[in-house]
Design an enzyme around this catalytic site. Structure first.
Site, PDB file in Angstrom:
ATOM      1  N   GLU A  94      -0.295  -9.757  -0.018  1.00  0.00           N
ATOM      2  CA  GLU A  94      -1.535  -9.892   0.188  1.00  0.00           C
ATOM      3  C   GLU A  94      -2.503 -10.214  -1.170  1.00  0.00           C
ATOM      4  O   GLU A  94      -3.469 -10.954  -1.106  1.00  0.00           O
ATOM      5  CB  GLU A  94      -2.080  -8.731   1.001  1.00  0.00           C
ATOM      6  CG  GLU A  94      -1.709  -8.897   2.222  1.00  0.00           C
ATOM      7  CD  GLU A  94      -2.059  -7.516   3.204  1.00  0.00           C
ATOM      8  OE1 GLU A  94      -1.576  -6.482   2.700  1.00  0.00           O
ATOM      9  OE2 GLU A  94      -2.708  -7.785   4.329  1.00  0.00           O
ATOM     10  N   ALA A 109       0.699  -1.326   0.012  1.00  0.00           N
ATOM     11  CA  ALA A 109       0.079  -0.144   0.029  1.00  0.00           C
ATOM     12  C   ALA A 109       0.924   1.123  -0.009  1.00  0.00           C
ATOM     13  O   ALA A 109       2.130   1.095   0.545  1.00  0.00           O
ATOM     14  CB  ALA A 109      -0.851  -0.100   1.180  1.00  0.00           C
ATOM     15  N   GLU A 140       4.669  -4.530   7.882  1.00  0.00           N
ATOM     16  CA  GLU A 140       3.827  -3.400   8.384  1.00  0.00           C
ATOM     17  C   GLU A 140       4.129  -2.976   9.826  1.00  0.00           C
ATOM     18  O   GLU A 140       3.986  -2.067  10.143  1.00  0.00           O
ATOM     19  CB  GLU A 140       2.228  -3.867   8.122  1.00  0.00           C
ATOM     20  CG  GLU A 140       1.722  -3.950   6.839  1.00  0.00           C
ATOM     21  CD  GLU A 140       1.915  -4.984   5.963  1.00  0.00           C
ATOM     22  OE1 GLU A 140       2.445  -6.035   6.667  1.00  0.00           O
ATOM     23  OE2 GLU A 140       1.239  -5.513   5.067  1.00  0.00           O
ATOM     24  N   GLY A 198       0.960  -5.012   1.072  1.00  0.00           N
ATOM     25  CA  GLY A 198      -0.113  -5.431   0.259  1.00  0.00           C
ATOM     26  C   GLY A 198       0.187  -6.149  -0.966  1.00  0.00           C
ATOM     27  O   GLY A 198      -0.829  -6.733  -1.580  1.00  0.00           O
TER      28      GLY A 198
HETATM   29  N1  CAA Z   1       4.636   3.291  -0.671  1.00  0.00           N
HETATM   30  C1  CAA Z   1       4.954   4.460  -1.237  1.00  0.00           C
HETATM   31  N2  CAA Z   1       5.945   4.438  -1.917  1.00  0.00           N
HETATM   32  C2  CAA Z   1       6.759   3.526  -2.151  1.00  0.00           C
HETATM   33  C3  CAA Z   1       6.482   2.476  -1.676  1.00  0.00           C
HETATM   34  C4  CAA Z   1       5.182   2.008  -0.936  1.00  0.00           C
HETATM   35  N3  CAA Z   1       4.935   0.961  -0.274  1.00  0.00           N
HETATM   36  N4  CAA Z   1       7.576   1.431  -2.134  1.00  0.00           N
HETATM   37  C5  CAA Z   1       8.314   1.917  -2.859  1.00  0.00           C
HETATM   38  N5  CAA Z   1       7.806   3.257  -3.007  1.00  0.00           N
HETATM   39  C6  CAA Z   1       8.476   4.304  -3.579  1.00  0.00           C
HETATM   40  C7  CAA Z   1       9.661   5.167  -2.774  1.00  0.00           C
HETATM   41  O1  CAA Z   1       9.246   5.817  -1.923  1.00  0.00           O
HETATM   42  C8  CAA Z   1      10.528   5.558  -4.235  1.00  0.00           C
HETATM   43  O2  CAA Z   1       9.975   6.818  -4.404  1.00  0.00           O
HETATM   44  P1  CAA Z   1      11.003   8.130  -4.707  1.00  0.00           P
HETATM   45  O3  CAA Z   1      11.638   7.930  -5.679  1.00  0.00           O
HETATM   46  O4  CAA Z   1       9.732   9.297  -5.086  1.00  0.00           O
HETATM   47  O5  CAA Z   1      11.518   8.223  -3.309  1.00  0.00           O
HETATM   48  C9  CAA Z   1      10.307   4.670  -5.381  1.00  0.00           C
HETATM   49  O6  CAA Z   1       9.063   3.772  -4.907  1.00  0.00           O
HETATM   50  C10 CAA Z   1      11.536   3.594  -5.596  1.00  0.00           C
HETATM   51  O7  CAA Z   1      11.722   2.856  -4.144  1.00  0.00           O
HETATM   52  P2  CAA Z   1      13.106   3.070  -3.433  1.00  0.00           P
HETATM   53  O8  CAA Z   1      14.026   4.026  -3.718  1.00  0.00           O
HETATM   54  O9  CAA Z   1      12.857   2.557  -1.750  1.00  0.00           O
HETATM   55  O10 CAA Z   1      13.533   1.382  -4.090  1.00  0.00           O
HETATM   56  P3  CAA Z   1      14.663   0.376  -3.125  1.00  0.00           P
HETATM   57  O11 CAA Z   1      15.186  -0.513  -4.245  1.00  0.00           O
HETATM   58  O12 CAA Z   1      15.795   1.351  -2.680  1.00  0.00           O
HETATM   59  O13 CAA Z   1      13.807  -0.132  -2.152  1.00  0.00           O
HETATM   60  C11 CAA Z   1      11.928  -1.524  -1.142  1.00  0.00           C
HETATM   61  C12 CAA Z   1      12.741  -1.112  -2.404  1.00  0.00           C
HETATM   62  C13 CAA Z   1      12.403  -2.392  -0.399  1.00  0.00           C
HETATM   63  C14 CAA Z   1      10.700  -2.192  -1.635  1.00  0.00           C
HETATM   64  C15 CAA Z   1      11.513  -0.176  -0.464  1.00  0.00           C
HETATM   65  O14 CAA Z   1      10.944   0.821  -1.496  1.00  0.00           O
HETATM   66  C16 CAA Z   1      10.475  -0.258   0.561  1.00  0.00           C
HETATM   67  O15 CAA Z   1      10.686  -0.890   1.567  1.00  0.00           O
HETATM   68  N6  CAA Z   1       9.241  -0.085   0.345  1.00  0.00           N
HETATM   69  C17 CAA Z   1       8.297  -0.123   1.155  1.00  0.00           C
HETATM   70  C18 CAA Z   1       7.715  -1.797   1.471  1.00  0.00           C
HETATM   71  C19 CAA Z   1       6.355  -1.859   2.368  1.00  0.00           C
HETATM   72  O16 CAA Z   1       6.735  -1.505   3.589  1.00  0.00           O
HETATM   73  N7  CAA Z   1       5.363  -2.303   1.932  1.00  0.00           N
HETATM   74  C20 CAA Z   1       4.368  -2.285   3.083  1.00  0.00           C
HETATM   75  C21 CAA Z   1       3.190  -1.285   2.832  1.00  0.00           C
HETATM   76  S1  CAA Z   1       2.106  -1.354   4.169  1.00  0.00           S
HETATM   77  C22 CAA Z   1       0.893  -1.983   3.413  1.00  0.00           C
HETATM   78  O17 CAA Z   1       1.002  -2.777   2.302  1.00  0.00           O
HETATM   79  C23 CAA Z   1      -0.308  -2.133   4.392  1.00  0.00           C
HETATM   80  C24 CAA Z   1      -1.480  -3.333   3.939  1.00  0.00           C
HETATM   81  O18 CAA Z   1      -1.259  -4.202   4.520  1.00  0.00           O
HETATM   82  C25 CAA Z   1      -2.456  -2.810   3.029  1.00  0.00           C
END
Ligand code: CAA
Length: 256
Positions: free
Chosen positions: A112, A64, A132, A109
């Site tokens: 999921e 998400a 999360e 997500g």
């Molecule tokens: N939400 C919003 N933006 C996201 C995102 C997310 N979940 N995951 C990645 N992005 C964005 C980053 O912010 C970045 O954007 P900017 O260039 O504008 O800053 C772009 O995507 C590229 O990401 P990274 O630079 O972080 O890429 P990376 O290769 O260094 O890392 C990653 C990749 C490990 C996936 C890292 O992006 C990350 O940890 N993302 C979040 C993953 C996460 O925590 N997901 C769970 C979300 S909560 C959820 O899903 C709740 C639910 O149950 C519904």
């Protein structure tokens, strides 16, 4: 610009979540567009299988949208969670099989969404996780429920409470995915499986899927009764007559 790409070919719809600049993270707009695309595919009588994948070679869905969630009130979060549940229930209840082609990060997500699909195929670079708790949250699109049902309570608690990631080989080992292949082989494999499905009796595939799905919420005795009724109801249908006749005549059946 649409966040969803749709390709329909030979009874198969391929839906691509297309927000590569955010690793296909899903905000309310993406959720809504995906819902619409899945709804169209499941309502299309010509379609016998659906493939869901992510755009680019790095990510299926990175979860998400955290930036959007950081601004949400409790009420907005409830609406967002409900939209996710509605979407994933729609996928899970699809009359025809939905195949997740997981081409990279499937976090939060993303894992999921894959859990709601009926078959999960992963590229070697796929990474799964429910991180999360690292955000002070819990999985909100069914992860606390579907993950334990698929991989068992202990592994689900390890993944959700630990918040760590697992690679594709571990995902295969614990039964989270059906198969792991090289990234370039992922979509060809998903297409091959979808083609195999659509060559079978369409009603038989749908009834089998329904029995398996319904059986999850029934006792074994009730599930067997449900199967017995469904099995007997297929007898005498045009599809069953064609399938059995083709076997006797030593030719491939023509179902569609
Ligand atoms: N939400 C919003 N933006 C996201 C995102 C997310 N979940 N995951 C990645 N992005 C964005 C980053 O912010 C970045 O954007 P900017 O260039 O504008 O800053 C772009 O995507 C590229 O990401 P990274 O630079 O972080 O890429 P990376 O290769 O260094 O890392 C990653 C990749 C490990 C996936 C890292 O992006 C990350 O940890 N993302 C979040 C993953 C996460 O925590 N997901 C769970 C979300 S909560 C959820 O899903 C709740 C639910 O149950 C519904």
């Amino acid at each position: 610009m649409s966040f969803i790409l749709i390709e329909k070919s030979n009874h198969v719809t391929t839906i691509t979540i297309n927000r590569p600049e955010a690793l296909n993270a899903m905000n309310l707009i993406v959720v809504g567009e995906l819902h619409k695309a899945v709804q169209t595919a499941v309502s299309d009588a010509e379609i016998g299988a659906i493939i869901i994948t992510g755009a680019g070679d790095k990510s299926f869905v990175a979860g998400a949208d955290i930036k959007a969630m950081s601004q949400m009130t409790k009420t907005a979060a409830r609406e967002f969670g409900r939209a996710g549940h509605d979407l994933l229930n729609l996928i899970e209840n699809s009359p025809n099989p939905v195949i997740a082609a997981i081409n990279g990060f499937a976090l939060g997500g993303g894992t999921e969404i894959s859990l709601a699909c009926h078959i999960r195929l992963a590229a070697e670079n796929a990474i799964f996780g429910q991180p999360e708790v690292k955000l002070g949250l819990i999985p909100g699109w069914g992860g606390t429920q579907r993950l334990a049902r698929l991989v068992g309570k202990g592994k689900a608690i390890e993944m959700i409470a630990g918040g760590g990631i697992i690679k594709s080989d571990e995902a295969l080992r614990i039964g989270l995915v059906n198969q792991v292949v090289e990234p370039s082989d992922l979509i060809p494999l998903a297409n091959k499986l979808a083609e195999k499905i659509i060559q079978n009796g369409p009603a038989a595939v749908r009834v089998a899927l329904d029995c398996i799905r319904r059986g999850q919420d029934l006792s074994l005795t009730e599930g067997l009764e449900y199967e017995l009724e469904a099995f007997s109801q297929l007898f005498g249908t045009a599809e069953m007559l064609e399938g059995t006749k083709a076997f006797v005549e030593k030719r491939p059946p023509k179902f569609r």
